[in-house]
Design a protein around this motif. Structure first.
Motif, PDB file in Angstrom:
ATOM      1  N   LEU A  24       6.866   3.667  -4.500  1.00 59.63           N
ATOM      2  CA  LEU A  24       6.291   3.051  -5.685  1.00 59.63           C
ATOM      3  C   LEU A  24       4.931   3.667  -6.007  1.00 59.63           C
ATOM      4  O   LEU A  24       4.316   4.318  -5.159  1.00 59.63           O
ATOM      5  N   GLY A  25       4.459   3.425  -7.218  1.00 62.20           N
ATOM      6  CA  GLY A  25       3.148   3.924  -7.611  1.00 62.20           C
ATOM      7  C   GLY A  25       3.059   4.108  -9.112  1.00 62.20           C
ATOM      8  O   GLY A  25       4.074   4.287  -9.795  1.00 62.20           O
ATOM      9  N   GLU A  26       1.847   4.058  -9.630  1.00 64.86           N
ATOM     10  CA  GLU A  26       1.633   4.253 -11.056  1.00 64.86           C
ATOM     11  C   GLU A  26       1.874   5.711 -11.435  1.00 64.86           C
ATOM     12  O   GLU A  26       1.960   6.589 -10.577  1.00 64.86           O
TER      13      GLU A  26
ATOM     14  N   LYS B 237       3.906  10.525  -6.748  1.00 65.05           N
ATOM     15  CA  LYS B 237       5.271  10.304  -6.254  1.00 65.05           C
ATOM     16  C   LYS B 237       6.136  11.564  -6.392  1.00 65.05           C
ATOM     17  O   LYS B 237       6.783  12.001  -5.438  1.00 65.05           O
TER      18      LYS B 237
ATOM     19  N   HIS C 209       9.980   3.179 -10.876  1.00 64.22           N
ATOM     20  CA  HIS C 209       9.109   2.183 -11.479  1.00 64.22           C
ATOM     21  C   HIS C 209       9.792   0.812 -11.536  1.00 64.22           C
ATOM     22  O   HIS C 209       9.232  -0.136 -12.081  1.00 64.22           O
TER      23      HIS C 209
ATOM     24  N   PRO D 187      11.045  -1.465  -8.897  1.00 69.37           N
ATOM     25  CA  PRO D 187      11.217  -1.786  -7.482  1.00 69.37           C
ATOM     26  C   PRO D 187      12.353  -2.765  -7.216  1.00 69.37           C
ATOM     27  O   PRO D 187      13.036  -2.659  -6.196  1.00 69.37           O
TER      28      PRO D 187
ATOM     29  N   ALA E 265       9.784  -0.393   1.225  1.00 66.02           N
ATOM     30  CA  ALA E 265       9.009   0.190   0.133  1.00 66.02           C
ATOM     31  C   ALA E 265       7.637   0.632   0.598  1.00 66.02           C
ATOM     32  O   ALA E 265       6.972  -0.065   1.382  1.00 66.02           O
TER      33      ALA E 265
ATOM     34  N   ARG F 210       3.934   2.483  -1.094  1.00 63.69           N
ATOM     35  CA  ARG F 210       3.247   2.684  -2.368  1.00 63.69           C
ATOM     36  C   ARG F 210       2.213   3.798  -2.239  1.00 63.69           C
ATOM     37  O   ARG F 210       1.450   3.846  -1.274  1.00 63.69           O
TER      38      ARG F 210
ATOM     39  N   THR G  11      -1.089   5.211  -3.713  1.00 60.28           N
ATOM     40  CA  THR G  11      -2.270   4.821  -4.497  1.00 60.28           C
ATOM     41  C   THR G  11      -3.369   5.842  -4.252  1.00 60.28           C
ATOM     42  O   THR G  11      -3.815   6.002  -3.110  1.00 60.28           O
TER      43      THR G  11
ATOM     44  N   ALA H 277       4.101  -1.275   0.851  1.00 65.28           N
ATOM     45  CA  ALA H 277       4.130  -2.023  -0.416  1.00 65.28           C
ATOM     46  C   ALA H 277       4.122  -3.508  -0.118  1.00 65.28           C
ATOM     47  O   ALA H 277       4.645  -3.953   0.898  1.00 65.28           O
TER      48      ALA H 277
END
Length: 225
Positions: free
Chosen positions: A51-53, A58, A202, A204, A214, A216, A218, A225
Motif C-alpha cells: 500500500l501507499g500513496e 510502490k 490502492h 486494500p 499488508a 505500507r 511511506t 500496514a
C-alpha cells in the motif's frame, strides 16, 4: 514478516523458503532517494499487499524486485537468486505493470504466444483468452482494445505464465466490478498453483482478499500496514 533493518541476508533455508528477501535496500535516482532501508521477506507461495500513496515508491519497489532497477545500496534475492543476477531472476519472476506492458501492434493471441516463447514454455493461449472473456478478441490488435480489455489480457498472460513470483501493479485499475472479481479469482488461482504474489494496490479491501498481509510504503520506507 520483515527482519530487523540491516540484518544480513543468508541463503534461504530449505524448510523456510522465501520468494523475495530484501535487506536494507536503498534506491537513489538522481538526487532523489526513492527507497530507504527496505527490509522484507515474502514467503514462497504467499501474498503480500503493498500500500501507499501515489509517488510512495510502490512501482519502483516492484521494479527493483524484478531486477529492472539495481539498488543503490543493500541486497536482495528472489527464490535464492541474487538481484544482481538479473537473468536468473527474470526466469522465475513476472511483472504485470500498471500499463499492462503489452505490445500494441500484436493481437491478443500473438501477445500471449510471444510471452510463452520468451519463457520457453508451453501453454494454451485459447484457454487463457477464454479464461478472461477475450476469446472473441483473439485476433484484435492491442492498440484497439479498451483499457479494461488490456488489463484482462495482461491478467491472462500472468495466469498463463504462472511464474513462481508474480508482481502485480494496480490490478484493479480500469475495471468494473465484474472485472475486479475476475482479478481476485485469477490471483487466487495463481496462489493455488504455488505462486507468490506481491500486489501494489490502492484498493486494500480487494487486494487483501488475495494477499492478507499488508505493508505500507511511506516516504520510501516500508512499515506494517
Amino acid at each position: 514478516m520483515a527482519d530487523p533493518v540491516g540484518a544480513g541476508l543468508t541463503s534461504p533455508e530449505p524448510t523456510t523458503p522465501h520468494a523475495v528477501q530484501l535487506r536494507d535496500v536503498w534506491l537513489r535516482l538522481g538526487r532523489e532517494v526513492i527507497l530507504r532501508s527496505v527490509t522484507v521477506d515474502v514467503p514462497a507461495g504467499q501474498g503480500v499487499t503493498l500500500l501507499g500513496e501515489n509517488g510512495a515508491g510502490k512501482t519502483t519497489l516492484l521494479r527493483v524486485v524484478a531486477s529492472a532497477l539495481r539498488p543503490t545500496r543493500g541486497e536482495g534475492r528472489v527464490l535464492g537468486f541474487d538481484l544482481r543476477d538479473g537473468r536468473s531472476v527474470r526466469e522465475v519472476i513476472h511483472l504485470m505493470p500498471v500499463d499492462a506492458g503489452l505490445y500494441p501492434d500484436l493481437s491478443c493471441a500473438e501477445n500471449l504466444e510471444f510471452a510463452l516463447r520468451v519463457y520457453g514454455q508451453p501453454g494454451n493461449v485459447r484457454a487463457a483468452l477464454a479464461r478472461v472473456g477475450l476469446e472473441g478478441a483473439a485476433t484484435r490488435r492491442v492498440r484497439h482494445l479498451s483499457a479494461g480489455m488490456r488489463k484482462r489480457l495482461a491478467l491472462a498472460r500472468a495466469w498463463l505464465l504462472a511464474r513462481p513470483v508474480t508482481l502485480v501493479d494496480e490490478p484493479f485499475a480500469n475495471l468494473d466490478d465484474a472485472g475486479r472479481a475476475l482479478v481476485i479469482e485469477l490471483l487466487r488461482d495463481l496462489q493455488g498453483r504455488g505462486v507468490a504474489l506481491l500486489i501494489a494496490a490502492h484498493e486494500p479491501e480487494l487486494a487483501r482478499q488475495v494477499a492478507p498481509h499488508a505493508l505500507r510504503l511511506t516516504g520510501g520506507q516500508l512499515v506494517e500496514a
